[in-house]
Design an enzyme around this catalytic site. Sequence first.
Site, PDB file in Angstrom:
ATOM      1  N   HIS A 264       0.858  -1.402  -0.074  1.00 33.30           N
ATOM      2  CA  HIS A 264      -0.160   0.057   0.059  1.00 33.30           C
ATOM      3  C   HIS A 264       0.636   1.203   0.046  1.00 33.30           C
ATOM      4  O   HIS A 264       0.771   2.040  -1.041  1.00 33.30           O
ATOM      5  CB  HIS A 264      -1.148   0.065   1.176  1.00 33.30           C
ATOM      6  CG  HIS A 264      -2.065  -1.077   1.243  1.00 33.30           C
ATOM      7  ND1 HIS A 264      -3.093  -1.403   0.253  1.00 33.30           N
ATOM      8  CD2 HIS A 264      -2.273  -1.889   2.108  1.00 33.30           C
ATOM      9  CE1 HIS A 264      -3.467  -2.449   0.553  1.00 33.30           C
ATOM     10  NE2 HIS A 264      -3.219  -2.890   1.418  1.00 33.30           N
ATOM     11  N   ASP A 315      -4.889  -8.063  -3.808  1.00 34.26           N
ATOM     12  CA  ASP A 315      -5.112  -7.804  -2.580  1.00 34.26           C
ATOM     13  C   ASP A 315      -6.337  -8.460  -1.945  1.00 34.26           C
ATOM     14  O   ASP A 315      -6.614  -9.533  -1.854  1.00 34.26           O
ATOM     15  CB  ASP A 315      -5.180  -6.340  -1.846  1.00 34.26           C
ATOM     16  CG  ASP A 315      -5.114  -5.876  -0.726  1.00 34.26           C
ATOM     17  OD1 ASP A 315      -5.268  -6.952   0.155  1.00 34.26           O
ATOM     18  OD2 ASP A 315      -5.249  -4.872  -0.437  1.00 34.26           O
TER      19      ASP A 315
HETATM   20 ZN    ZN Z   1      -3.424  -7.089   2.485  1.00 35.94          ZN
END
Ligand code: ZN
Length: 441
Positions: A264, A315
């Site tokens: 991220h 993800d």
């Molecule tokens: Zn994750």
Amino acid sequence: VPSLWCELAWVGGTRPEAGVLLELDGEVIVRVTVGVKDPPEGSERLRGLVLPGFANPHSHAFQRGLRGRAQDVRGSFWTWRKQMYALAGALDPYTMFVLSRATFAEMALAGITVVGEFHYLHHSADGSPYEDPNAMGNAVIRAAHEAGVRLTLLDACYLHGGIEPSPMQRRFFDSSAEAWIERVEALSLPPNVRLGAAIHSTRAVQPEQAAIVGAWAARHSLPVHAHVSEQRAENEVCLEVYGATPTAMLHYEGVLSERFTAVHATHVSEADIELLGEAGVCCCLCPTTERDLADGIGPGAALRAAGASLAVGSDSQAFIEPLEEARAIELDERLASGVRGKHTTPQLLRALTSSGYASLGWGEGGAIRSGALADLVALRSDTVRLAGVPADKLLDGVVFAGAAADVTDVIVGGEFVVRDSRHVRLDAESELASAIASVGW
Ligand SMILES: [Zn+2]
């Protein structure tokens, strides 16, 4: 397959080359010849555009079970997480296996040839270990094997509940970094599977414990991944408790290096960006998930300018569309900044291929060159999305308008996993439907 002839292939420049012959020895490309007009006898012909296989360095395969079921609640990452925990709470090693296998098959159909499974659902419902303490990790390993994709099992150290703790999280906990090491060292890995370490986040692992995980990974030259600054609340708590941002905390504990991937890196400060860049880490953005969870937009261009490499992950599996993840690096920054062209198409392609491979400990993959793994994806260029795009602009066409639906063939280690847009071993659609039904949540 001894050799493959590609109508068009990307061998690293700004445009595809025509007539590219790839000679293979086992799972490795041993020679690349461009400008070969016709397919030589005995070679397998790949139509359309051939790219290196796509890497998906950040996956939680089981979260595919949430698709379409977590869109109707007003809230944030934290409300979504309650729904995700309800799904996680319902899984056992068998349903973990069938759900992961079906998800990996969907990924293969989208052109993904290597997956980094960030795996933290380790233990039984009451938190006690299964008879095989790696029963869940082994379910993921078997799932990847049967779906035909390479895997790096990023086994996550997760020690405490952090923000808004839930009793569900005891399924994630090891008692200490040492206990995590003991469990992980008991894993045995088949071919096409490698091991990586993960520190779940600074929400779940204290600094001295993160240092132990980082040092263990360094000793074994393994990748280390961690969720970093996905949420502002995570930064605030980390600053309050440890007096450092998540990035700075990991830096002080010696975790940042070229083997490290920050997942991220959405809400990182300028000082964080400098630390990540100086260490030469990979930053794995997960744009479709970050949109879905209202996380924010990561500063991809600034991270790359500072010295970090970029990769992209699916993800939460809200969407499995690797080309969308890659173009989102550029397009989301366009929306946020009002500036076009911060990332070139070859840079976006490298985020989708070689950078992701390297972040998963498969540095010999993710490119079409002699010595690389024969992991490839072929996309049709005559679909409604790409018809009319000139051959010399096809990389731009594919990256900015291509889709998983354009993928026709996927090859892992010289073997076809997807042929004519079908998975060669699994019926992914029915596997997904039955796997999700079998969870019964
Ligand atoms: Zn994750």
